[in-house]
Design a protein around this motif. Sequence first.
Motif, mmCIF file in Angstrom:
data_model
loop_
_atom_site.group_PDB
_atom_site.id
_atom_site.type_symbol
_atom_site.label_atom_id
_atom_site.label_comp_id
_atom_site.label_asym_id
_atom_site.label_seq_id
_atom_site.Cartn_x
_atom_site.Cartn_y
_atom_site.Cartn_z
ATOM 1 N N ASN A 182 -27.480 100.510 -1.883
ATOM 2 C CA ASN A 182 -27.381 100.751 -0.206
ATOM 3 C C ASN A 182 -28.353 101.184 0.086
ATOM 4 O OD1 ASN A 182 -24.701 99.770 -0.212
ATOM 5 N ND2 ASN A 182 -24.236 102.159 -0.687
ATOM 6 N N GLU A 187 -28.554 100.213 6.406
ATOM 7 C CA GLU A 187 -27.634 99.736 8.024
ATOM 8 C C GLU A 187 -26.177 99.201 7.394
ATOM 9 O OE1 GLU A 187 -30.979 99.468 6.857
ATOM 10 O OE2 GLU A 187 -31.123 96.894 7.863
ATOM 11 N N ASP A 189 -23.108 98.823 6.182
ATOM 12 C CA ASP A 189 -22.726 99.414 5.975
ATOM 13 C C ASP A 189 -20.883 99.609 6.435
ATOM 14 O OD1 ASP A 189 -22.839 100.517 7.420
ATOM 15 O OD2 ASP A 189 -23.245 102.951 7.384
ATOM 16 N N TYR A 190 -20.877 98.313 6.756
ATOM 17 C CA TYR A 190 -19.629 97.458 7.101
ATOM 18 C C TYR A 190 -18.825 97.642 5.803
ATOM 19 C CZ TYR A 190 -22.882 93.853 7.440
ATOM 20 O OH TYR A 190 -24.020 92.503 6.826
ATOM 21 N N SER A 210 -27.479 104.692 0.409
ATOM 22 C CA SER A 210 -28.809 104.239 1.662
ATOM 23 C C SER A 210 -29.458 105.985 1.487
ATOM 24 C CB SER A 210 -27.148 104.277 3.093
ATOM 25 O OG SER A 210 -27.095 105.550 2.879
ATOM 26 N N HIS A 213 -32.990 104.767 0.079
ATOM 27 C CA HIS A 213 -34.163 103.774 0.814
ATOM 28 C C HIS A 213 -35.567 105.133 1.249
ATOM 29 C CE1 HIS A 213 -35.347 101.304 4.033
ATOM 30 N NE2 HIS A 213 -35.987 102.127 4.609
ATOM 31 N N LYS A 215 -38.763 104.884 4.076
ATOM 32 C CA LYS A 215 -38.831 104.110 4.501
ATOM 33 C C LYS A 215 -40.740 103.673 4.842
ATOM 34 C CE LYS A 215 -36.992 106.403 8.520
ATOM 35 N NZ LYS A 215 -36.457 107.691 8.423
#
Length: 253
Positions: A182, A187, A189-190, A210, A213, A215
């Motif tokens: 992730n 983003e 994450d559905y 996530s 992540h 940046k």
Amino acid sequence: MKDKKTPVIVITSNKGGVGKTILTLNIAGIYEKLNKKVLILDFDFSGGGIALNLNLNPKKNIYNIYEDLITNKFTDYRNYVTKYSDNIEIVASLKDIRQIHKIEEFSKVVESIINIFKQNYDVVLIDTQHGLNKTNIVSLDSATVILYVITNCLMDLKNTKSFMQVLDDVSYLSKTKIVLNNSVLPELDYFSNYDIKNLIKRNIDYTISSNLHIKNINKYITEGKIFTLNKNLVFKDKKDLTKLTKLAEDLIK
Ligand SMILES: Nc1ncnc2c1ncn2[C@@H]1O[C@H](COP(=O)(O)OP(=O)(O)OP(=O)(O)O)[C@@H](O)[C@H]1O
Ligand SMILES: [Mg+2]
């Protein structure tokens, strides 16, 4: 000479861009900290990602190994590796992607290459091009662990089911670990882990948060840095990095 039971970890996926190369490097960083001597073999012939990500300029690469093996000129494995840090060395992918046409028979030497290198390292990590090409198939044969990386993306998940079927057909599911990454597209994450399990009909063995992540990942890539080796990088939750460390440790148990 090292124990012949050196773990050989093949990092693969059915879709590109799922974070295989960054994950390979981060796992290598964890082994570096554990004082394990690591070799990364870059078997992704589409772009030489490992050397580029580490900002290295290797004198020799996988093409030289192939050429020297098939002409019986291969001597010392050390002539072909490039050092990154105290414990991390790499064998770079092709410098010129046109050389891919000169290594059409590469899959025939994969097993020999793995056997040569695993004698001399504590862990061998193999980064691959996505999909099931010939080189990947023979690499999977030699793997002690197959790390199959997925993201929370429907096409990726649909593909995973068929890839798992292939691994099942050759009885490799027991050495396969599924990693839900992730950290590439936080983003996405559905789908819940429950939904994903139902889609791929397999358990997820590890999830990369996530929160991992980064940046400014391009800064790391520009400077050739591995983020698990950066003491100054602070994450929201320490547990996420601890989980990644646990993943790396599990793979070599
Ligand atoms: N932890 C991370 N944080 C932020 N961005 C990331 C992270 N991991 C991967 N990425 C992003 O995803 C991109 C693809 O990652 P990577 O090159 O590791 O994927 P890959 O599966 O090896 O791709 P390919 O199939 O093209 O070889 C990176 O260039 C980077 O932009
Ligand atoms: Mg890659």
